[in-house]
Design a protein around this motif. Structure first.
Motif, PDB file in Angstrom:
ATOM      1  N   GLY A  23       0.666  -1.186   0.093  1.00 33.48           N
ATOM      2  CA  GLY A  23      -0.081  -0.072   0.053  1.00 33.48           C
ATOM      3  C   GLY A  23       0.883   1.437   0.050  1.00 33.48           C
ATOM      4  N   GLU A  24       2.050   1.071   0.828  1.00 38.32           N
ATOM      5  CA  GLU A  24       2.766   2.501   0.658  1.00 38.32           C
ATOM      6  C   GLU A  24       3.555   2.632  -0.316  1.00 38.32           C
ATOM      7  OE1 GLU A  24       4.084   2.618   5.469  1.00 38.32           O
ATOM      8  OE2 GLU A  24       5.109   0.989   4.094  1.00 38.32           O
ATOM      9  N   LEU A  25       4.015   1.658  -1.191  1.00 36.88           N
ATOM     10  CA  LEU A  25       4.619   1.434  -2.408  1.00 36.88           C
ATOM     11  C   LEU A  25       3.659   2.292  -3.227  1.00 36.88           C
ATOM     12  CD1 LEU A  25       7.016   0.873  -4.415  1.00 36.88           C
ATOM     13  CD2 LEU A  25       6.002  -1.467  -4.454  1.00 36.88           C
ATOM     14  N   LYS A  26       2.429   1.647  -3.408  1.00 38.39           N
ATOM     15  CA  LYS A  26       1.340   2.274  -4.638  1.00 38.39           C
ATOM     16  C   LYS A  26       1.414   3.769  -4.226  1.00 38.39           C
ATOM     17  CE  LYS A  26      -2.211   0.131  -5.730  1.00 38.39           C
ATOM     18  NZ  LYS A  26      -3.665  -0.684  -5.759  1.00 38.39           N
TER      19      LYS A  26
ATOM     20  N   ASP B  60       4.604  10.215  -6.732  1.00 35.42           N
ATOM     21  CA  ASP B  60       5.997  10.498  -7.868  1.00 35.42           C
ATOM     22  C   ASP B  60       6.202   9.326  -9.003  1.00 35.42           C
ATOM     23  OD1 ASP B  60       8.226  11.482  -9.015  1.00 35.42           O
ATOM     24  OD2 ASP B  60       9.333  11.284  -7.074  1.00 35.42           O
ATOM     25  N   PRO B  61       5.516   9.429  -9.711  1.00 38.46           N
ATOM     26  CA  PRO B  61       5.375   8.283 -10.924  1.00 38.46           C
ATOM     27  C   PRO B  61       6.719   8.176 -11.703  1.00 38.46           C
ATOM     28  CG  PRO B  61       3.717   9.744 -11.347  1.00 38.46           C
ATOM     29  CD  PRO B  61       4.115  10.309 -10.256  1.00 38.46           C
ATOM     30  N   GLU B  62       7.306   9.457 -11.832  1.00 41.00           N
ATOM     31  CA  GLU B  62       8.296   9.612 -12.843  1.00 41.00           C
ATOM     32  C   GLU B  62       9.749   8.855 -11.850  1.00 41.00           C
ATOM     33  OE1 GLU B  62      11.244  13.094 -14.183  1.00 41.00           O
ATOM     34  OE2 GLU B  62       8.965  13.278 -14.804  1.00 41.00           O
ATOM     35  N   ALA B  63       9.655   9.018 -10.541  1.00 43.50           N
ATOM     36  CA  ALA B  63      10.984   8.337  -9.762  1.00 43.50           C
ATOM     37  C   ALA B  63      10.783   6.904  -9.802  1.00 43.50           C
ATOM     38  CB  ALA B  63      10.688   8.905  -8.487  1.00 43.50           C
ATOM     39  N   PHE B  64       9.435   6.374 -10.181  1.00 47.42           N
ATOM     40  CA  PHE B  64       9.237   4.660 -10.212  1.00 47.42           C
ATOM     41  C   PHE B  64       9.385   4.243 -11.534  1.00 47.42           C
ATOM     42  CE2 PHE B  64       8.314   5.558  -5.731  1.00 47.42           C
ATOM     43  CZ  PHE B  64       8.625   4.608  -5.079  1.00 47.42           C
ATOM     44  N   SER B  65       9.421   5.211 -12.545  1.00 49.13           N
ATOM     45  CA  SER B  65       9.305   4.600 -13.959  1.00 49.13           C
ATOM     46  C   SER B  65      10.550   3.912 -14.321  1.00 49.13           C
ATOM     47  CB  SER B  65       9.354   5.874 -14.864  1.00 49.13           C
ATOM     48  OG  SER B  65      10.569   6.665 -14.780  1.00 49.13           O
ATOM     49  N   SER B  66      11.524   4.066 -13.546  1.00 46.82           N
ATOM     50  CA  SER B  66      13.044   3.343 -13.841  1.00 46.82           C
ATOM     51  C   SER B  66      13.351   2.476 -12.893  1.00 46.82           C
ATOM     52  CB  SER B  66      14.215   4.229 -14.126  1.00 46.82           C
ATOM     53  OG  SER B  66      14.493   5.059 -13.092  1.00 46.82           O
ATOM     54  N   ARG B  67      12.429   1.898 -11.909  1.00 44.82           N
ATOM     55  CA  ARG B  67      12.607   1.035 -10.738  1.00 44.82           C
ATOM     56  C   ARG B  67      11.920  -0.181 -11.012  1.00 44.82           C
ATOM     57  NH1 ARG B  67      12.239   4.610  -5.498  1.00 44.82           N
ATOM     58  NH2 ARG B  67      13.598   2.994  -4.548  1.00 44.82           N
ATOM     59  N   TRP B  68      12.688  -1.071 -10.915  1.00 46.35           N
ATOM     60  CA  TRP B  68      12.271  -2.717 -11.201  1.00 46.35           C
ATOM     61  C   TRP B  68      11.851  -3.394 -10.013  1.00 46.35           C
ATOM     62  CZ3 TRP B  68      11.469  -2.839 -16.300  1.00 46.35           C
ATOM     63  CH2 TRP B  68      11.984  -1.617 -17.264  1.00 46.35           C
TER      64      TRP B  68
END
Length: 176
Positions: A28-31, A37-45
């Motif tokens: 839930g926290e991750l979502k 900040d969707p941009e910060a997570f766009s390159s996280r796998w």
């Protein structure tokens, strides 16, 4: 290529990297972090491990899903060909082993099929270039009628008519 995320409960554990250290948070926290900040997570796998999500680098992400796809492919083959493990065979009784039946080989049918195949090969060699190209694309390269129609800029109906005409021609060559 990002994969469609698997659904986790909001309380599922997620491990994210922060300066080479992992920190545990809930799904839930991750979502919420992703939404803020969707941009910060766009390159996280992330990969699923034991009901949790683990952040990894891109290479590990690719390796994980390549191995998963390979495993899924092998399981599909096992299912398709009714694979039986050696351990299962060792555990079965003699009577159960006899119950596993193999189809008997009909040599006459094999010879007939070989002869028909040879006749078909000869008939295919007598087709003109356009006919041979169409048959090769449909039956040996697994192309669809729609794809061929688009490539040749003709209607699907035209390709079906050509295919039907060529198959009739082949049938006459083989029977004649």
């Amino acid at each position: 290529m990002k994969r469609k995320p698997r659904e986790f409960s909001l309380e599922a554990a997620c491990y994210i990297k922060d300066h080479s250290k992992y920190h545990k948070i809930t799904y839930g926290e991750l979502k919420r972090m992703k939404e803020l900040d969707p941009e910060a997570f766009s390159s996280r796998w992330f990969i699923p491990i034991g009901g949790a999500l683990l952040e990894v680098d891109y290479q590990n992400y690719q390796d994980f899903y390549r191995a998963k796809e390979r495993q899924d492919y092998l399981e599909a083959l096992d299912e398709e060909y009714y694979a039986i493990s050696y351990e299962t065979l060792k555990e079965q009784t003699h009577r159960e082993k006899e119950a596993i039946s193999f189809k008997e080989v009909d040599v006459n049918k094999i010879v007939e099929a070989s002869m028909l195949f040879e006749e078909l090969r000869k008939a295919l060699s007598r087709l003109n270039k356009d006919e041979a190209t169409l048959i090769k694309a449909l039956y040996f390269e697994d192309q669809t009628v729609k794809a061929l129609a688009n490539r040749q800029d003709v209607s699907v109906h035209t390709i079906y008519k050509q295919k039907k005409r060529i198959l009739q021609k082949l049938r006459k060559m083989i029977e004649g």
